[in-house]
Design a protein around this motif. Structure first.
Motif, PDB file in Angstrom:
ATOM      1  N   ALA A 111       0.837  -1.206   0.000  1.00  0.00           N
ATOM      2  CA  ALA A 111       0.000   0.000   0.000  1.00  0.00           C
ATOM      3  C   ALA A 111       0.867   1.250   0.000  1.00  0.00           C
ATOM      4  N   GLU A 112       1.971   1.230   0.749  1.00  0.00           N
ATOM      5  CA  GLU A 112       2.864   2.388   0.815  1.00  0.00           C
ATOM      6  C   GLU A 112       3.456   2.732  -0.545  1.00  0.00           C
ATOM      7  N   ILE A 113       3.772   1.710  -1.336  1.00  0.00           N
ATOM      8  CA  ILE A 113       4.420   1.978  -2.630  1.00  0.00           C
ATOM      9  C   ILE A 113       3.415   2.027  -3.778  1.00  0.00           C
ATOM     10  N   GLY A 114       2.125   1.996  -3.447  1.00  0.00           N
ATOM     11  CA  GLY A 114       1.088   2.196  -4.450  1.00  0.00           C
ATOM     12  C   GLY A 114       0.773   1.000  -5.310  1.00  0.00           C
ATOM     13  N   VAL A 115       1.047  -0.210  -4.803  1.00  0.00           N
ATOM     14  CA  VAL A 115       0.736  -1.427  -5.557  1.00  0.00           C
ATOM     15  C   VAL A 115      -0.701  -1.837  -5.264  1.00  0.00           C
ATOM     16  N   VAL A 238       7.986  -4.133  -7.414  1.00  0.00           N
ATOM     17  CA  VAL A 238       7.941  -4.766  -6.091  1.00  0.00           C
ATOM     18  C   VAL A 238       9.320  -5.313  -5.722  1.00  0.00           C
ATOM     19  N   ALA A 239       9.988  -5.965  -6.669  1.00  0.00           N
ATOM     20  CA  ALA A 239      11.312  -6.519  -6.394  1.00  0.00           C
ATOM     21  C   ALA A 239      12.290  -5.422  -5.997  1.00  0.00           C
ATOM     22  N   ARG A 240      12.252  -4.310  -6.711  1.00  0.00           N
ATOM     23  CA  ARG A 240      13.174  -3.203  -6.409  1.00  0.00           C
ATOM     24  C   ARG A 240      12.850  -2.550  -5.078  1.00  0.00           C
ATOM     25  N   LEU A 248      11.396 -13.749  -7.581  1.00  0.00           N
ATOM     26  CA  LEU A 248      10.168 -13.242  -6.970  1.00  0.00           C
ATOM     27  C   LEU A 248       8.989 -13.625  -7.850  1.00  0.00           C
ATOM     28  N   ALA A 249       8.000 -14.298  -7.255  1.00  0.00           N
ATOM     29  CA  ALA A 249       6.736 -14.582  -7.934  1.00  0.00           C
ATOM     30  C   ALA A 249       5.670 -13.667  -7.360  1.00  0.00           C
ATOM     31  N   VAL A 250       4.992 -12.943  -8.240  1.00  0.00           N
ATOM     32  CA  VAL A 250       3.886 -12.082  -7.838  1.00  0.00           C
ATOM     33  C   VAL A 250       2.612 -12.690  -8.406  1.00  0.00           C
ATOM     34  N   GLU A 251       1.788 -13.242  -7.512  1.00  0.00           N
ATOM     35  CA  GLU A 251       0.515 -13.828  -7.924  1.00  0.00           C
ATOM     36  C   GLU A 251      -0.524 -12.725  -8.012  1.00  0.00           C
ATOM     37  N   LEU A 252      -1.277 -12.709  -9.122  1.00  0.00           N
ATOM     38  CA  LEU A 252      -2.165 -11.593  -9.441  1.00  0.00           C
ATOM     39  C   LEU A 252      -3.573 -12.078  -9.756  1.00  0.00           C
ATOM     40  N   PHE A 253      -4.552 -11.228  -9.439  1.00  0.00           N
ATOM     41  CA  PHE A 253      -5.913 -11.380  -9.933  1.00  0.00           C
ATOM     42  C   PHE A 253      -6.098 -10.451 -11.126  1.00  0.00           C
ATOM     43  N   GLU A 254      -6.634 -10.991 -12.218  1.00  0.00           N
ATOM     44  CA  GLU A 254      -7.055 -10.155 -13.352  1.00  0.00           C
ATOM     45  C   GLU A 254      -8.568 -10.004 -13.277  1.00  0.00           C
TER      46      GLU A 254
END
Length: 379
Positions: A111-115, A238-240, A248-254
């Motif tokens: 939330a802090e980094i706007g994701v 996110v990784a940076r 890094l795996a980022v699981e997402l909802f579309e």
């Protein structure tokens, strides 16, 4: 010898496949395994059997290792900080890994980094769950223990306050999230090195059955180029921002309106990246090793138009080796990867990979092989 020693905490199938990726590089690989029968412990030459939750055990294991990495995110953060204070190189480091270890910390930082994420907050008890439901779209909701969950464990779908009690019985904080009305689940896999080099694999579709990954399709079919690029940029960001070193795996909802919401993070090789062993120029496991050793990263591009990975789950048919004759004769291009595990109903014991230019054909071949090895079909 000048070749480095990589120590991996955890002896499961991820460690087994990471060890395999290091063999052609001459990497010396050590494993801290719960038991001598764990997947990686059966194939690696240098295995320590011990409890990763014991700091003295971790310290002894780290001696002689050039870098420590992980096949799970359950090592206590305080222990990792103690290793770093001892001068041990830990990748990813505890500041990054905390976001995979603790879902509450992860949600707050994203939330802090706007994701973009589903609406969420920590809840104290079932009555607080109802208050959260009133703040969002109401029931149903998703409840998750902030630590310790995986493969659907530690996750509850609740339709009323009375359904929420089980989530609090574990005695750990509980995170409530809105239930997202998504059209499918995606995964964006990236790898980042200590000096900031990063690569992104094609975004994949991840098909879940009963909370467990069943099939992965690379690349995600029908995903617009702009949305694919957005998912890759999101994962790289996110990784940076979290300082991730390694995979890094980022699981997402579309969602139906074209949004992407982050569901989970994993800072290690991941089930959604197993297709890369056979389907990409450089596998997720090889690139994870390159990253933690600060070597130049390998090419993540796919070898073929479509690659499909299907998990092989244990069923009532325990003799999976007997199925090799049929599967290999039917499909000479099939790749079978077994993890050396005892077969138990619902347990991930291996995966199969197929590839080619016709997606329907590739999917059918993968599904047939996984089902035949499990024993749910016999022809």
């Amino acid at each position: 010898m000048t070749f480095p020693v990589v120590g991996m905490v955890g002896g499961g199938q991820l460690a087994r496949m990471t060890h395999e990726a290091g063999i052609p590089l001459g990497i010396r690989f050590r494993i801290l395994s719960d038991t001598a029968q764990d997947s990686a412990a059966l194939v690696a030459a240098d295995v320590t059997v011990g409890d990763y939750r014991d700091l003295d055990t971790l310290r002894a294991f780290a001696q002689g290792c050039d870098v420590i990495t992980f096949d799970h995110e359950h090592v206590p953060t305080g222990h990792l900080r103690a290793l770093e204070a001892d001068g041990v190189v830990v990748r990813p480091g505890p500041d990054a890994l905390l976001h995979a270890h603790d879902k509450g910390v992860m949600r707050a930082r994203l939330a802090e980094i706007g994701v973009p994420c589903p609406r969420n907050r920590i809840v104290a008890d079932p009555a607080d769950v109802t208050r959260f439901a009133a703040e969002t779209a109401g029931y149903p909701l998703v409840l998750k223990t902030v630590t310790g969950g995986y493969d659907g464990k530690g996750v509850w779908f609740v339709r009323a306050e009375a359904d929420a009690a089980d989530a609090f019985r574990a005695g750990v904080p509980v995170l409530a999230e809105e239930k997202v009305d998504f059209v499918r689940e995606l995964a964006a896999n990236v790898v980042r090195s200590p000096h900031g080099q990063a690569v992104a694999y094609p975004v994949v579709e991840s098909v879940q059955v009963d909370g467990v990954c069943d099939t992965v399709i690379a690349p995600a079919p029908g995903l617009p180029d702009l949305l694919s690029a957005r998912a890759q940029r999101l994962a790289l960001t996110v990784a940076r921002e979290l300082g991730v070193v390694g995979h890094l795996a980022v699981e997402l909802f579309e969602t139906a309106d074209g949004r992407l919401l982050v569901n989970e993070l994993a800072m290690r090789p991941h089930n959604s990246g197993h297709w890369t062993i056979d389907g990409a120029a450089t596998s997720q496991f090889a690139n994870h090793l390159r990253a933690v050793l600060d070597l130049p990263l390998g090419d993540p591009r796919p070898r073929t138009r479509w690659t499909v990975m299907a998990n092989v789950l244990g069923g009532d048919y325990s003799d999976m080796y007997a199925g090799y004759l049929h599967c290999m004769a039917r499909d000479p291009g099939l790749k079978i990867h077994m993890y050396g595990k005892d077969v138990k109903p619902g347990r991930k014991v291996g995966h199969v990979t197929t590839y080619g230019d016709d997606l329907d054909d590739v999917r059918e071949r993968a599904r047939h092989a996984a089902d035949y090895l499990r024993g749910t079909i016999d022809e």
